[in-house]
Design an enzyme around this catalytic site. Structure first.
Site, PDB file in Angstrom:
ATOM      1  N   SER A 131       0.827  -1.212   0.000  1.00  0.00           N
ATOM      2  CA  SER A 131       0.000   0.000   0.000  1.00  0.00           C
ATOM      3  C   SER A 131       0.862   1.262   0.000  1.00  0.00           C
ATOM      4  O   SER A 131       2.070   1.190   0.274  1.00  0.00           O
ATOM      5  CB  SER A 131      -0.875  -0.058   1.263  1.00  0.00           C
ATOM      6  OG  SER A 131      -1.517   1.147   1.521  1.00  0.00           O
ATOM      7  N   SER A 170       9.391   9.737   9.943  1.00  0.00           N
ATOM      8  CA  SER A 170       8.344  10.740   9.731  1.00  0.00           C
ATOM      9  C   SER A 170       8.853  12.037  10.324  1.00  0.00           C
ATOM     10  O   SER A 170       9.762  12.034  11.165  1.00  0.00           O
ATOM     11  CB  SER A 170       7.065  10.306  10.458  1.00  0.00           C
ATOM     12  OG  SER A 170       6.194  11.396  10.617  1.00  0.00           O
ATOM     13  N   TYR A 172       2.744   6.908  17.982  1.00  0.00           N
ATOM     14  CA  TYR A 172       3.363   7.026  16.641  1.00  0.00           C
ATOM     15  C   TYR A 172       4.633   7.873  16.735  1.00  0.00           C
ATOM     16  O   TYR A 172       5.703   7.464  16.260  1.00  0.00           O
ATOM     17  CB  TYR A 172       2.352   7.653  15.677  1.00  0.00           C
ATOM     18  CG  TYR A 172       2.856   7.764  14.252  1.00  0.00           C
ATOM     19  CD1 TYR A 172       3.008   6.636  13.465  1.00  0.00           C
ATOM     20  CD2 TYR A 172       3.158   9.004  13.693  1.00  0.00           C
ATOM     21  CE1 TYR A 172       3.468   6.733  12.147  1.00  0.00           C
ATOM     22  CE2 TYR A 172       3.609   9.116  12.388  1.00  0.00           C
ATOM     23  CZ  TYR A 172       3.764   7.982  11.607  1.00  0.00           C
ATOM     24  OH  TYR A 172       4.209   8.075  10.321  1.00  0.00           O
ATOM     25  N   LYS A 201       8.553   6.736  16.065  1.00  0.00           N
ATOM     26  CA  LYS A 201       9.383   7.352  15.020  1.00  0.00           C
ATOM     27  C   LYS A 201      10.610   8.054  15.627  1.00  0.00           C
ATOM     28  O   LYS A 201      11.671   8.083  15.008  1.00  0.00           O
ATOM     29  CB  LYS A 201       8.552   8.330  14.182  1.00  0.00           C
ATOM     30  CG  LYS A 201       7.447   7.645  13.360  1.00  0.00           C
ATOM     31  CD  LYS A 201       8.007   6.676  12.318  1.00  0.00           C
ATOM     32  CE  LYS A 201       6.936   6.097  11.411  1.00  0.00           C
ATOM     33  NZ  LYS A 201       7.459   5.147  10.423  1.00  0.00           N
TER      34      LYS A 201
HETATM   35  N1  LIG Z   1       1.187   8.889   4.947  1.00  0.00           N
HETATM   36  C1  LIG Z   1       1.834   9.802   5.618  1.00  0.00           C
HETATM   37  O1  LIG Z   1       1.338  10.930   5.805  1.00  0.00           O
HETATM   38  C2  LIG Z   1       3.199   9.504   6.177  1.00  0.00           C
HETATM   39  C3  LIG Z   1       3.956  10.568   6.651  1.00  0.00           C
HETATM   40  C4  LIG Z   1       5.200  10.303   7.167  1.00  0.00           C
HETATM   41  C5  LIG Z   1       5.681   9.007   7.224  1.00  0.00           C
HETATM   42  N2  LIG Z   1       4.917   7.994   6.750  1.00  0.00           N
HETATM   43  C6  LIG Z   1       5.460   6.629   6.871  1.00  0.00           C
HETATM   44  O2  LIG Z   1       5.446   6.012   5.595  1.00  0.00           O
HETATM   45  C7  LIG Z   1       5.410   4.610   5.774  1.00  0.00           C
HETATM   46  C8  LIG Z   1       4.406   3.994   4.817  1.00  0.00           C
HETATM   47  O3  LIG Z   1       3.095   4.352   5.224  1.00  0.00           O
HETATM   48  P1  LIG Z   1       1.954   4.749   4.173  1.00  0.00           P
HETATM   49  O4  LIG Z   1       1.724   6.195   4.325  1.00  0.00           O
HETATM   50  O5  LIG Z   1       2.257   4.211   2.861  1.00  0.00           O
HETATM   51  O6  LIG Z   1       0.693   4.022   4.846  1.00  0.00           O
HETATM   52  P2  LIG Z   1      -0.199   2.794   4.339  1.00  0.00           P
HETATM   53  O7  LIG Z   1      -0.766   3.078   3.009  1.00  0.00           O
HETATM   54  O8  LIG Z   1      -1.145   2.504   5.467  1.00  0.00           O
HETATM   55  O9  LIG Z   1       0.844   1.600   4.201  1.00  0.00           O
HETATM   56  C9  LIG Z   1       1.387   0.989   5.325  1.00  0.00           C
HETATM   57  C10 LIG Z   1       2.044  -0.313   4.914  1.00  0.00           C
HETATM   58  O10 LIG Z   1       2.626  -0.913   6.078  1.00  0.00           O
HETATM   59  C11 LIG Z   1       2.181  -2.255   6.157  1.00  0.00           C
HETATM   60  N3  LIG Z   1       2.066  -2.745   7.531  1.00  0.00           N
HETATM   61  C12 LIG Z   1       1.361  -2.222   8.555  1.00  0.00           C
HETATM   62  N4  LIG Z   1       1.475  -2.991   9.637  1.00  0.00           N
HETATM   63  C13 LIG Z   1       2.265  -4.026   9.288  1.00  0.00           C
HETATM   64  C14 LIG Z   1       2.740  -5.171   9.975  1.00  0.00           C
HETATM   65  N5  LIG Z   1       2.420  -5.422  11.253  1.00  0.00           N
HETATM   66  N6  LIG Z   1       3.528  -6.059   9.316  1.00  0.00           N
HETATM   67  C15 LIG Z   1       3.846  -5.866   8.032  1.00  0.00           C
HETATM   68  N7  LIG Z   1       3.422  -4.795   7.315  1.00  0.00           N
HETATM   69  C16 LIG Z   1       2.640  -3.893   7.945  1.00  0.00           C
HETATM   70  C17 LIG Z   1       0.810  -2.229   5.529  1.00  0.00           C
HETATM   71  O11 LIG Z   1       0.447  -3.532   5.144  1.00  0.00           O
HETATM   72  P3  LIG Z   1      -1.099  -4.044   5.155  1.00  0.00           P
HETATM   73  O12 LIG Z   1      -1.574  -3.742   3.777  1.00  0.00           O
HETATM   74  O13 LIG Z   1      -0.963  -5.500   5.449  1.00  0.00           O
HETATM   75  O14 LIG Z   1      -1.805  -3.282   6.223  1.00  0.00           O
HETATM   76  C18 LIG Z   1       1.049  -1.312   4.356  1.00  0.00           C
HETATM   77  O15 LIG Z   1       1.630  -2.006   3.285  1.00  0.00           O
HETATM   78  C19 LIG Z   1       5.097   4.372   7.247  1.00  0.00           C
HETATM   79  O16 LIG Z   1       6.271   4.004   7.944  1.00  0.00           O
HETATM   80  C20 LIG Z   1       4.626   5.714   7.722  1.00  0.00           C
HETATM   81  O17 LIG Z   1       4.857   5.907   9.094  1.00  0.00           O
HETATM   82  C21 LIG Z   1       3.689   8.201   6.217  1.00  0.00           C
END
Ligand SMILES: NC(=O)c1ccc[n+]([C@@H]2O[C@H](COP(=O)([O-])OP(=O)(O)OC[C@H]3O[C@@H](n4cnc5c(N)ncnc54)[C@H](OP(=O)(O)O)[C@@H]3O)[C@@H](O)[C@H]2O)c1
Length: 359
Positions: A96, A228, A241, A245
């Site tokens: 995702s 993050s 969270y 981080k």
């Molecule tokens: N979106 C933002 O605003 C933002 C900002 C700063 C940093 N980030 C960081 O970017 C990274 C990616 O997040 P995203 O924004 O792409 O969110 P996302 O769309 O919710 O994707 C999260 C991914 O992590 C996987 N995941 C969650 N729990 C897991 C577990 N226990 N074991 C294995 N995989 C797991 C999910 O897999 P499933 O499909 O199985 O749930 C999904 O593939 C994260 O580290 C997040 O903290 C995001």
């Protein structure tokens, strides 16, 4: 006579040498006066000089600068592509958001991917999609998939050995998987804190440790942590969270210092808001799913753009990268330079958020 005065006043004929001035003054005065021009001649000469500069000097100079800059950018782009071409890149959370876009961007750049996640079906679908896509000028490779739950400490060692079996080694590990959280500290069960820490901190740390010895043996490797901006500043109602981080930032900063002697790179990337499902998938104080697309997340940067920035940061072997707009970046500086003001702003934000929840 001060020679400076001579040069300043002579052209305006405001000064003539006196009897007490040395002989060379009179001579120079004579020479300069002979070469004085009328205002019309002066402006013509000035116009010619300007013409010469703009037509023959400035334009080629400008074009040269643009050319050099473009060449520099092209070389950077080529170096970045060369860095990941055929490299074995492991991406966690590839099902995702940012992880999936990283998979697409790194695949198109010629990386040999190992896609990791909890959902085997979603991983297989992505692997098929990538295998079917071709980039004309780059040789692409069919990705492998490894399914495991990062929050399950017992699953990590097995997953690491499966990852190593895919291509025999790992060049780049991108610890991307993560989960967000929304809730007040006072209402949050410790199990929720643990779950967020397991996914965002203990899981990536365990996976990194499991893959590190093989990197050290080869004296080659690059470990990336997708942290993050909340790894640098803490926002109210995001305690678990932000804590996970901050811990990530601290751990990978230590790792960078420790493994430099083995020629292993460590990059911590701290994005601001990205338009993904992160807030939808966030966990709340009682452990249930938040299920809301926050406005801030909806207005965040596109995950494709962020994935390209991740690729660029790796190619340049950057150590610590903030990928955020002006305001979050300023907040990071404010936290360091004026902590008192920053904490007051956070308290007021907490009051407002609480009020809007109860209204
Ligand atoms: N979106 C933002 O605003 C933002 C900002 C700063 C940093 N980030 C960081 O970017 C990274 C990616 O997040 P995203 O924004 O792409 O969110 P996302 O769309 O919710 O994707 C999260 C991914 O992590 C996987 N995941 C969650 N729990 C897991 C577990 N226990 N074991 C294995 N995989 C797991 C999910 O897999 P499933 O499909 O199985 O749930 C999904 O593939 C994260 O580290 C997040 O903290 C995001």
């Amino acid at each position: 006579m001060d020679p400076l005065n001579l040069v300043l006043y002579l052209p305006r004929a405001e000064w003539s040498p006196g009897p007490e001035d040395p002989g060379w003054c009179a001579m120079l005065c004579q020479v300069l006066k002979e070469h004085q021009m009328c205002p019309r001649q002066k402006s013509l000469l000035r116009a010619r000089v300007m013409d010469f500069i703009t037509s023959t000097a400035i334009l080629p100079l400008l074009l040269g600068c643009v050319g050099l800059f473009s060449l520099f950018k092209l070389l950077q782009w080529l170096r970045m592509r060369a860095y990941v071409r055929n490299a074995v890149v492991v991406i966690t959370g590839a099902t995702s958001g940012l992880g999936r876009e990283c998979a697409r961007v790194f695949h198109a750049a010629g990386a040999r991917l190992v896609l990791c996640g909890r959902n085997a079906e979603a991983l297989e679908e992505l692997s098929q999609e990538l295998a079917a896509s071709r980039t004309p000028e780059v040789q692409t490779h069919k990705p492998y998939t490894v399914t495991f739950d990062l929050a399950d400490p017992g699953a990590i060692a097995g997953a690491a050995s499966k990852i190593l079996q895919c291509f025999g080694h790992v060049d780049v590990l991108i610890n991307n998987a993560g989960i967000s959280y929304r809730g007040a500290i006072v209402d949050t069960s410790p199990d929720v804190d643990k779950r967020v820490m397991e996914t965002n901190y203990f899981g990536p740390v365990a996976l990194t440790k499991a893959l590190l010895p093989a990197m050290i043996r080869r004296r080659q490797g690059h470990v990336v942590a997708i942290s993050s901006i909340q790894g640098k500043i803490s926002l109210p109602f995001r305690s678990a969270y932000a804590a996970s981080k901050h811990a990530t930032q601290a751990f990978f900063d230590c790792l960078r210092a420790e493994v430099e002697q083995h020629d292993i790179e460590v990059t911590v990337i701290s994005p601001g808001y990205i338009h993904t499902n992160l807030s939808l998938n966030a966990v709340t104080a009682d452990g249930s799913k938040y299920g809301v697309m926050d406005e801030t997340t909806a207005q965040g940067r596109s995950p494709v753009q962020v994935a390209q920035d991740v690729l660029a940061a790796l190619g340049k072997k950057k150590k610590d990268v903030v990928l955020a707009d002006l305001m979050p970046s300023l907040a990071v500086y404010l936290r360091t330079l004026a902590p008192g003001l920053f904490f007051r702003l956070m308290a007021s934000r907490a009051r407002k958020e609480r009020k809007s929840k109860h209204s």
